[in-house]
Each structure stands twice: as C-alpha cells, then as structure tokens.
Design an enzyme around this catalytic site. Structure first.
Site, PDB file in Angstrom:
ATOM      1  N   SER A 228      18.968  68.692 -19.925  1.00 11.28           N
ATOM      2  CA  SER A 228      19.840  67.638 -19.869  1.00 11.28           C
ATOM      3  C   SER A 228      21.040  67.449 -20.496  1.00 11.28           C
ATOM      4  O   SER A 228      21.888  66.757 -20.170  1.00 11.28           O
ATOM      5  CB  SER A 228      19.189  66.332 -19.846  1.00 11.28           C
ATOM      6  OG  SER A 228      17.926  66.371 -18.552  1.00 11.28           O
ATOM      7  N   HIS A 628      12.158  72.286 -16.002  1.00  4.64           N
ATOM      8  CA  HIS A 628      13.236  72.034 -15.086  1.00  4.64           C
ATOM      9  C   HIS A 628      13.542  73.606 -14.131  1.00  4.64           C
ATOM     10  O   HIS A 628      12.750  74.642 -14.469  1.00  4.64           O
ATOM     11  CB  HIS A 628      14.540  72.123 -15.815  1.00  4.64           C
ATOM     12  CG  HIS A 628      14.673  70.884 -16.673  1.00  4.64           C
ATOM     13  ND1 HIS A 628      15.724  70.484 -17.292  1.00  4.64           N
ATOM     14  CD2 HIS A 628      13.745  69.704 -16.904  1.00  4.64           C
ATOM     15  CE1 HIS A 628      15.510  69.308 -18.057  1.00  4.64           C
ATOM     16  NE2 HIS A 628      14.473  68.919 -17.592  1.00  4.64           N
TER      17      HIS A 628
END
Lengths: 669, 669
Positions: A228, A628
């Site tokens: 992120s 992810h």
C-alpha cells in the site's frame, strides 16, 4: 532481502544484517538498477511539469558473484548529463544550475536466490553515489539522462514531462481509496446488501452509478505485486516505486530518509493553489495510505517520521536532505493511531503530540461526540482509537466487541466506545474544508476505507465487506451532502483501490449442515455451486430460506445486509491464504485470526471456526495472513474532469488525471 | 436436485428419479416461483418490443412438507390476465387473441435441504399448468400479469417493454465471448505477454485499448452463480434464467423441450433484417455458448437437439411446441464437436450430418487448410476436431501434444493435426459473412474463446491464459482486417465474458527451488510475495533472471510470452478448487487433470505435479474441477454504438444494447 550499512571511504564491508524474509523468489540487487550504474529517477519516469524531485546516482561494484567487478571498488568518477530536445547532453550541475555534490559510499548485500540464502552465501556490493535535491523540469517533452561510469559504460534513463492541462476543471477533489478493494469484492458486497428479485437488483451500489468507469494496473516498479505504500506513491506522485516506499525511489543505502524524493499531489496542491487539505482514514493515521500524502521515506514503518511530517515538513524531519515543500499542516487529519500522539514510546521523542498540534492551532477531538460538536472553522486533528478504528460490523451490529479493547485515544487504557465511522469523519471533514476555503481555491481530501484490506489480510471477508459497504455508504452520503451545500458540481469524486486481494464468491454454504457433519470432506459437501448456490441469505430475515419472495427491504437501513449471519451464507475463497479452518460463518466475537505461529511456522488457528473443516493454504510457513494480488482494480469517478478516468490505464495515470483536473502543472518553455 | 415426471390426469406420483448432485445448498421448489402459483415470464422480465416469447403458468400443490396444500390436488381453474396502462386486466386469450390451451399435469419432487436428502425424505409436488406459445408485446411500457389460483391467491408479474432505439447505428456486430474470462485473468495475461520496463508496459492488450469499458453482473435468476448456458441466454435474449437452460425459463415439467421459450438476438436479426449470421467457437459447436444463439431447451446437454436447430428450427425439433422463428441456417458455423456430425451415436439419428448440411447448400471443411482454401461465397460448416479444439499452447508451442488424440473430425480415429485457431476461424468467417452480405443488411457474428473456461475448470491456468491471449490476438487481427476491407467503421465490436472463475496471481515462484525441496511446507516457501514476487519471467529468454534489462521483445511474435515455462513463474490461486498438487509449472504434456475419482470422491491426482506440494481444496468430494464464481466481468467495446457499453449494468442489458445498435425493436402503439 537487503541489508545496508553506510560506510566511510573504505570499501571494506563493515556490517551486514539480514531482514527476516523467509519466503522469497526473485532477489534483485536493486530492482530499478539492472546494470551496475543506477539512475534515479529511473528510465521511463514521467513528470508533471514543475513537479519537484531528487536525483540519486549509484555505481555498484559487487565484491563476489557473477557480476563481481573492479575489484569491488566502485568508480567515483562517474558523470551524469541531461539532454532535452536536440541540444547536447549537459552536465547535471550545468543543466539545473546547481553545485556538484560530494561522493557518498556504502555497502549492502543480498542473496542471489533461495539456494544461496539456505547456504548463507550473500553477494556483497560496494557503492559510490551522489545526490542532487529538489529539482524540477518544466518544459513538456522527452529527456535523456545519461550516467557514464567504469570508463565508458552507460545507463540511459528516458524521462518525459507530460503536457499538462491548462484549464482547471475541478474546484475540489474528493479521492476515496478502498484499500485492497477489488471488483469481486464489490460484486459480493452488492449480493449481500442489495435486494435482487428474479435476477434484477432493486437498488445498486453508489459505485455502480458513478459517471465514469476505469481500470488501473497496480504493479510495482520492480515487482508485480505491490504494497500500500508503494501503490499510494503511484497514485499520489505519478511514479512507480518499490514495496514499503513512501514518495521516494528506493536506493541501496541504509538510511531510509536519504532516498530520492518526489513531490505529491497534496504538496503540489498546497504549493501552487494553497487550498484546504484533508486526510481521513479508518487506519492508524501513520499507516501507508494516509502517510503517503505527505511523508517521504524508504520505510513506511517510520510512524514517528510520518506524523512529524504532517505537522512540520520533510526537511524538518531530517535537515540534511533539502526538501522545500510539504503538506503544510493539513486542515483535517482524522483516523486512528493514538499511540503516535499520547506521550509514550510511539510518539515523537515521547512527547504529547496532541499538544504539539494544539500549539500549531489545531482543535483536537478524540471521540465522535467531540468530532460532531467541534467548530468547522479550525484545523482539526481527530484521533479516535489506538491502532486501527473499529470495524463497521462491530460498531453497528456486534457492539459488545468494542469493549475490552483498552484502545482509548487518550492512552488511559479505557475502551474507545465512541468512534466515528468513515461516513461521520468524511462528512465533517467536508464541512471543515469547506469552511476553511476562503476564496475559490477549493480543497483536496483523501478518505480511506483502510480495513477492507486489513480484514482481507485476516481472511475476515464479512468484516471486509462491511467496510466496503461503509465506503459505498460514505460516497453516497458525501454526494448528497455536497449537493446540499452547493459544491457537487464543483467536486471531482474519484473512487479506487491501491491493489487487490485474491477473493471471490464461488457458492452458497448451508452452515447448519456444515456444522453438523463430523468429517472434513462431508463438511465441504455443505457448499452448493452453480444452481445450488441459491439466493442471498443476507437480504432476508434471520432464519428465512432465501427465495425471491422472502426478500426484506431496509431492516438495517438501506444498502447494508438485513442479516449478517444467515444459515445460507456465501462461500468465498482466496487467491492465497495461510492454513486455516473454514465454516463460512460470521466471526461474531471480533476480527478473525486465521493462523497462529508454531515452531513450524504459521498453522491454522485451532480456535478459529472449531466446527469448520481444515483448509490448508498455499503460502509459505512464515505467512500468517492473506496477501495482496495482481488484478487490476476498478476506478469510479463523477463530477468535473471525471471523463478522463474512463478506460484502462496505469496507476500513475490517476495522479496525472487529478493533477490535470486541478491544473497543477507549471510549464516554462 | 429436481426430478420431474409427466403424468396423466391423476395426481398420483408415478415416478421420481434424482439427479446426482452430491453437494448442494439451497434446494428451491422452483426458483422463479416462490409462491404456489408460477408465472413465466416471471416478475421483473423486460422485453425488446416485438420479441417473441411463450407464457407458462403452473399451480403447485405440495403433497407433504411445510407448504402442503389442497390435499396435493392442484387447482385447475386458475385464471391469468394482463394489464397495460390504465385499462383493466384482460384474460390472456383475449389480450393476445389466442385460443385457450388445455391443462397439462405432472409431478416432481425435491429435497428441502441436505438433511432431508441424507434422510431420503423428498417433498412431492403435483402441478396443473397451461402454456401459450410465441406471443409478443410491441407497445413500450409497463405491464402487469396476474395469475389467480386456489380461490383468490395471486401471483403478480411486472413486465416492462423497453423503449427501443429507432435508428440503427451498426451495420455489423462482432460479439466476442471469452468464456469464464475475468479481469484478474486479463491482468495476468498482460503480465506474461507484454513487456514492462520499470513498471511501464511497452505494449498493451487490445482489450485495454477499446473505446468503451463496462462491467456486467452475471448472476442467475434463481441462484447467484451461473453456468454458461444460463448466462449466454441472458446475453442473447435479455432474460435471466436458470442453470443449464438455453433460451427458456425453467418450468417444473420433465420434458426439457416444453419450457417457455424466448427469442434470441440471432433469431431477431434473421427475422427482421435477414443479415448474415456467423457462429464460431473453440468448443464443440453444440456447447452452451454457441448453442444459445439458436437452441431452446431446459437441458444444454441435448447436443443433437442443438445441431438440429442449427440446420432446421426449434419447431422442427419438436413440432408440439409452435416456435415460428429460428436461426435459419447460419452462414458460418465453425468449431469442434465432430461427434455430432459423422455417423454414429452422437449424430442426429446416427446419420451423416455433414451430408445433411451439404444437402442444404453448405460447404463443409474439416481442416485449417480446407478452411483457408474454401470459397467465401457459400454457407460454410467447419468442424475441426472431435470435442473441443486444441489449445493455443498445444497448437503453437507444444505441438507434440496434438498427436495421439484420435480426434479427427472425419471420425476415422486419426489425429486432428491441422486445426485452425480462433483467429483463423474468425477472419475467414468475416470474409464469408461479408461476401454473403448482398445489400446493406450487414452481419452478426459470435466468436467464442471457449477454453479459457475449460482450462480454468482444469486449473490449467497457463493454457487458459494462452486462450485469453489468442482471443486478444483475434480481436486485434479482426480490427485490422475490418479496417482493410473498409468495414471497421460499420462494425460494433463487443468483448465480454459470461461468468468468472475465482483466480488471481499472488506472487512469483522459484520453481527450481520448489522442486528441490523435500517437504510440502518448504516447497510452499518457494513463493515470493510483494517485493519478492519479482518481475515477469515470461518476457525474458529461457533461463534468464527476470530484471528490467533482460526483457526480450517478440520472440514468439508480439503479444505472447517469450518463455512459457520459466524458472521464475507466477504463482496463482483459485477461489475454490478440488484437492490438487501444485508446482506452478507449465503442464508440458497436455491439459492438466488436477483430481481423480476415488471411493471417497475426488482426490488430488498423484500424477499431476508429482514434484509439487499437496494443496487440499474446499470443494465437496463430488467436484473434480474448479467452479464458476460471482465476480462482475468486464465489457470492452468499440465502433458504432459502443458508448452504450460504458458503466456497470446487468448481463441482460448487453442484449438490449446490441439490439438497439441494430435497431431490432419493433413497436406498435
């Protein structure tokens, strides 16, 4: 997989420490530097005209391994020049009219592959480097930057300054990030929260109804899966980077604050327009997605640096590295992470950082009640819990779970029972930003639904979808509020994610039957696929069989499920997960903990879904959470400039599209 | 989970047989009929003005269970009326000026849930029914259809006839379906086939570059996961339906040909415009996605019915059920499935069905060489193998795998070594359709990349992505070809999928390291996530470490991988899968078989990836393959009318958007 140690003039390796990655694939010497001469900004970089950036040059001399060269002594006499248009290549000092900088030297090491790691045989690399700080290019067009080293070897970086928009389209920008949010999750959220009769939805997600739909690619500069920090850097600066970086390109030095920086959309907006700035997140406010608006560091884990940069500037954080712009004290900062503010181990120098904000003219609020009551006229810091804020399900459906958390933002060890949600924070933020817009300069706000990601990491998809639905509800309410105050037509609203998690619904589970079976394989037979997936059990009253005439409208209010824990639940799976137990039920006592550590690495948590079946994962033993994934994420936009968000593009293009809507480019020819 | 038996005038149950579903969740009595009175078309149905459809009415009398009523004797004196606008509700016979039909009666049974199934205690339902055939509504607006039964109970269906477009925008429509294709797969295909330098792709998928981007929702009318028959029905008719149906609403009778029908886009195009029609698929040509253009049956497995409807009409298939329209012998039919054509068990009445086509004026071609050589002037049937056509990887990279298949379309037991791919079939089809367009009536073609789905079912994601890349290459080549022949600006091109499979890339695997480890958990540690996912090993030469300067351009030709089986492979997972073994390598000897049956149901195939680790799944023991998933799928469109495909909408809207581009609605006021 990298360790770094700053060294003096000696090329001798002084110290090497290894970060604790257990599973890994490609170990690159330095991702953006495939040859031995490194240029940052690297090849393929695109700039907004006038955007500030640093230059970092490195020459590598591996001591051992297949690339070993120069006896491990890096060339210090490298040259670097820049060419634009048809002119010659001008030395960097002449091109930018800056003093030359002095040579820095250090060493780092890495493993060539997992076999080398198992054998404990690292490659050692000695480095010579220079840096030039806070430069910019303001003439649109193509540039060639050339590093010459080792007596003639070249590394060429092609840069482009994009032609910027000259007319400002949007007065305000409201930028929503659903962290980790994918289209399969949006589809699942629609299934549980919106009523469908004979295949026709009777209401839609707000996202479904935006004016423009796009897709963006989230990959990193040097790996195809992002985190992120890295992805927020792409969204806010228009630059791909490396996992864990905030608004820098990752160099090979040990110092995480000396990496070459680049200016963010928030800094540009403050510098050129001086409009009001808001940062809202359901995460701790030093977390990557909010932090990336203002901070510059190789290491997203430097939370103290992050909150210091909110209040002061990057230059103040480390005066060695000139960085003449900053977020200049955002007008609104709302989120969690009180441990960086009350006096203690997590706060800057152990000080009362709430007081530091008050000293700079901030109102400080620590509960939803205080938030709603506070004036909209002042800069406002709202910190509502230690760590991440409570989840929508726990605040609205399972309120008992708020108790016993000892997460009060005061730091006094009581519970944070009066927390706002994303909607409450965002609507109040709009009021403050609006009140602080004196003339027509407008405002920019980033509002993050952070725990879509955090709950997907925990494989707690019910909570993740609750967060996603809260985001959708926040968008809906924000549109209504902007309309009411007459700003809707002035406001570009963009909704997107920063990366995905592999997740999809594949059937329906009879949880009662599953629970009643005694073998894992028989439990697995409780899942119906295709025609036997059935209809959504979340839009009917508790205990009802989901059919086309048991649908209930609005028991929890529209746009949320009527029942969160139905007998007939959806069954979902993950692209990758640690070992776990599965029963497809809501976790009623709080967020899920799917795996626990053991001498053999992470194993399924025996206390998670004890009536479920054992579901071994595919991740390595060091990974206790979901990870992810690669998939493109959706972009939804409405308002002035939104048409630019249609189609398929790279994550970095989001920055340029927003910058163009605000006309933030500054050219000279 | 349903068995049906047609019975005479008696309400006594005559015969019940149970279909072999082992795992199941919601067992509905009849999905679109939650009350005891059933109306087809059901509530929420939307029509194109003038589109033909059947009406079926049923009154249910359950003999046992919680809904048991009327002593198990269904009301035969039900009434059915239709109201439009402010007029009264007119009896169906008066409204449509048709004769009343006679009562039909049958019984069926179902299980209330899995406990009932384990106990062997079914619910028995007796049914009284009527049907009215081949009707249409041509006045746009809202309708109310009302069934009154059991002395006053009502079932009300709200219907809408949409206001159709009056101006035709597109002369031709080229409709591509990537069966089972999701955005995560498109992202993965881009990763392996297109070169990225420092995070910037140097080329893009053709899909990425289309003019319009949309999302469509794929759920069924009575379950949230669809199959390909049901979803194709939605795309071609604008009507949601039930798993396994082709252009009918599923009623409860045993006869799979008596279910209420609805007219397809192909039938409408033939009836109103009379343009050329093409059907192309890499599946056997009686498979659901091609079949759904022309066939009408509750059971997609009736392959003989399907090929009969290609050549003749639905009415000819079963003269009991008047259906006055058909595909009228498509100009192009290209695909696999020779077993329905050469004389034998699979062909209609065991006849030579190639000859039947020749008798109707078709050229018949059985190899790529014959395909390329045949005249473009005649109707053409091209059947290139038994079963599904060979996969792109096997035709282009691993050609040895074509041998030993004994799948020659002649049926002589030799190998089908000279098969065309989707691109070869589609380009030739364009030429034939173009040559057969005499005036300005234009053409409609559906071209399906069927084995994206088929290979995802087999968890053979490398082959699936090969099929996806072939689809993208076919779109690219079709655009170039249409431009060359001057038809690009006349042609609406739409690309979408019919449903998803849960799939996503989550990291990179060092397959050499994985293979060398001796324990499952250590093998799992070969996967790198986030920054250690690395760069695409598919865009560098065999054996090279994937970095930003080992990228190779175009070794296999552009837009396909340079290397299909690199040491550093992508690691992907599934939303759901059977037990399997995983090593992340290409299956070099042919499509994967992940699971094999055993006395305990499907278990991991010990011969699949023997050097991999054991990866138990979450599906029930009866499922040996991956299954479909919920996620919205992407829609890409270019050309006249393509702007209508932007945004988020239901799968049925695709039908209306294409029908509007062709102005196929026929109104009367």
């Amino acid at each position: 997989m990298r360790s770094t140690a700053t060294i003096g003039t000696s090329a001798i390796l002084l110290a090497l420490t290894y970060l604790g990655f257990v599973s890994a694939q490609t170990f690159q010497r330095l991702g953006t530097c495939p040859s031995l001469g490194c240029v940052f900004p690297p090849d393929q970089t695109e700039f907004l005209a006038g955007q500030l950036f640093d230059i970092r040059l490195e020459v590598h001399a591996p001591v051992n391994g297949s690339e070993a060269s120069s006896g491990g002594v890096p060339d210090e006499n490298f040259t670097f020049c820049i060419q634009s248009g048809k002119g010659g290549c001008q030395d960097v000092t002449k091109y930018f009219q800056v003093q030359d900088s002095s040579i820095e030297k250090w060493s780092f090491s890495y493993y060539e592959d997992l076999f080398a790691k198992d054998a404990g045989t690292p490659i050692v690399v000695n480095v010579a480097s220079k840096a030039y700080r806070a430069l910019s290019l303001s003439k649109p067009g193509a540039y060639t930057a050339k590093l010459v080293y080792n007596g003639g070897f070249q590394t060429v970086a092609n840069w482009v300054v994009r032609e910027p928009a000259t007319r400002r389209k949007a007065k305000n920008v409201l930028f929503f990030i659903g962290d980790g949010m994918t289209q399969p999750m949006i589809t699942a959220a629609r299934l549980i929260a919106h009523k469908s009769i004979n295949g026709k939805y009777q209401s839609l997600m707000q996202m479904d109804q935006m004016e423009a739909l796009g897709h963006q690619m989230t990959h990193s500069i040097d790996s195809f899966i992002t985190d992120s920090a890295n992805s927020a850097t792409a969204l806010y600066t228009g630059k791909k980077s490396t996992v864990n970086t905030l608004n820098v390109w990752a160099d090979s030095s040990a110092n995480s604050l000396d990496d070459p920086k680049v200016e963010t959309i928030a800094e540009l907006f403050r510098r050129h327009i001086g409009g009001a700035l808001g940062i809202v997140s359901t995460a701790y406010i030093a977390d990557a997605t909010p932090a990336a608006l203002c901070a510059h560091t190789r290491d997203r884990g430097q939370y103290v640096t992050v909150v210091t940069e909110y209040l002061t500037s990057a230059e103040a954080v480390n005066s060695t590295f000139a960085w003449p712009t900053s977020c200049k004290q955002p007008d609104v900062i709302f989120g969690g992470g009180a441990e960086q503010f009350f006096p203690g181990r997590g706060s800057p120098n152990g000080t009362d950082y709430y007081q530091a904000f008050r000293d700079k003219g901030y109102n400080v609020v620590l509960s939803n009640t205080e938030l709603q009551a506070t004036s909209s006229k002042a800069k406002t810091l709202g910190i509502f819990s230690v760590g991440n804020l409570a989840k929508w399900i726990d605040r609205n459906v399972l309120k008992e779970n708020l108790k016993g958390q000892r997460n009060s933002p005061t730091g006094d060890g009581t519970d944070a029972l009066d927390q706002p949600g994303l909607k409450e924070m965002t609507l109040k933020a709009i009021d403050i930003l609006q009140a602080r817009t004196k003339r027509n300069e407008g405002w920019f706000m980033m509002s993050e639904a952070a725990s879509i990601d955090k709950m997907m990491h925990a494989l707690d998809y019910d909570r993740a979808l609750g967060e996603l639905l809260e985001l959708d509800d926040t968008i809906r309410a924000s549109i209504a509020h902007l309309k009411k105050i007459g700003e809707l037509d002035n406001t570009l609203i963009v909704v997107t994610a920063d990366h995905g998690h592999g997740f999809d619904v594949f059937g329906g589970a009879d949880t009662k039957y599953l629970s009643a079976q005694t073998t894992d394989r028989k439990k697995r037979a409780a899942v119906g696929t295709y025609g036997e997936s059935g209809l959504s059990g979340y839009t009917v009253t508790e205990g009802a069989l989901p059919t086309n005439n048991t649908i209930v409208f609005g028991a929890e209010g529209p746009n949320f499920p009527v029942t969160w824990n139905p007998r007939y639940a959806y069954a979902a799976g993950f692209g990758a997960n640690p070992d776990r137990r599965e029963n497809y039920k809501l976790h009623t006592t709080g967020p899920r903990l799917p795996a626990v550590s053991s001498p053999d690495g992470y194993v399924a948590n025996p206390n998670d879904n004890p009536d479920g079946f054992n579901a071994p994962g595919t991740l390595g033993p060091d990974e206790g959470q979901g990870v992810h994934s690669l998939q493109d994420v959706s972009v939804f936009a409405s308002g002035p400039g939104s048409e630019a968000f249609r189609g398929v593009y790279n994550s970095i293009d989001i920055f340029f599209k927003i910058a163009d809507a605000l006309a933030l480019g500054r050219t000279s020819r």
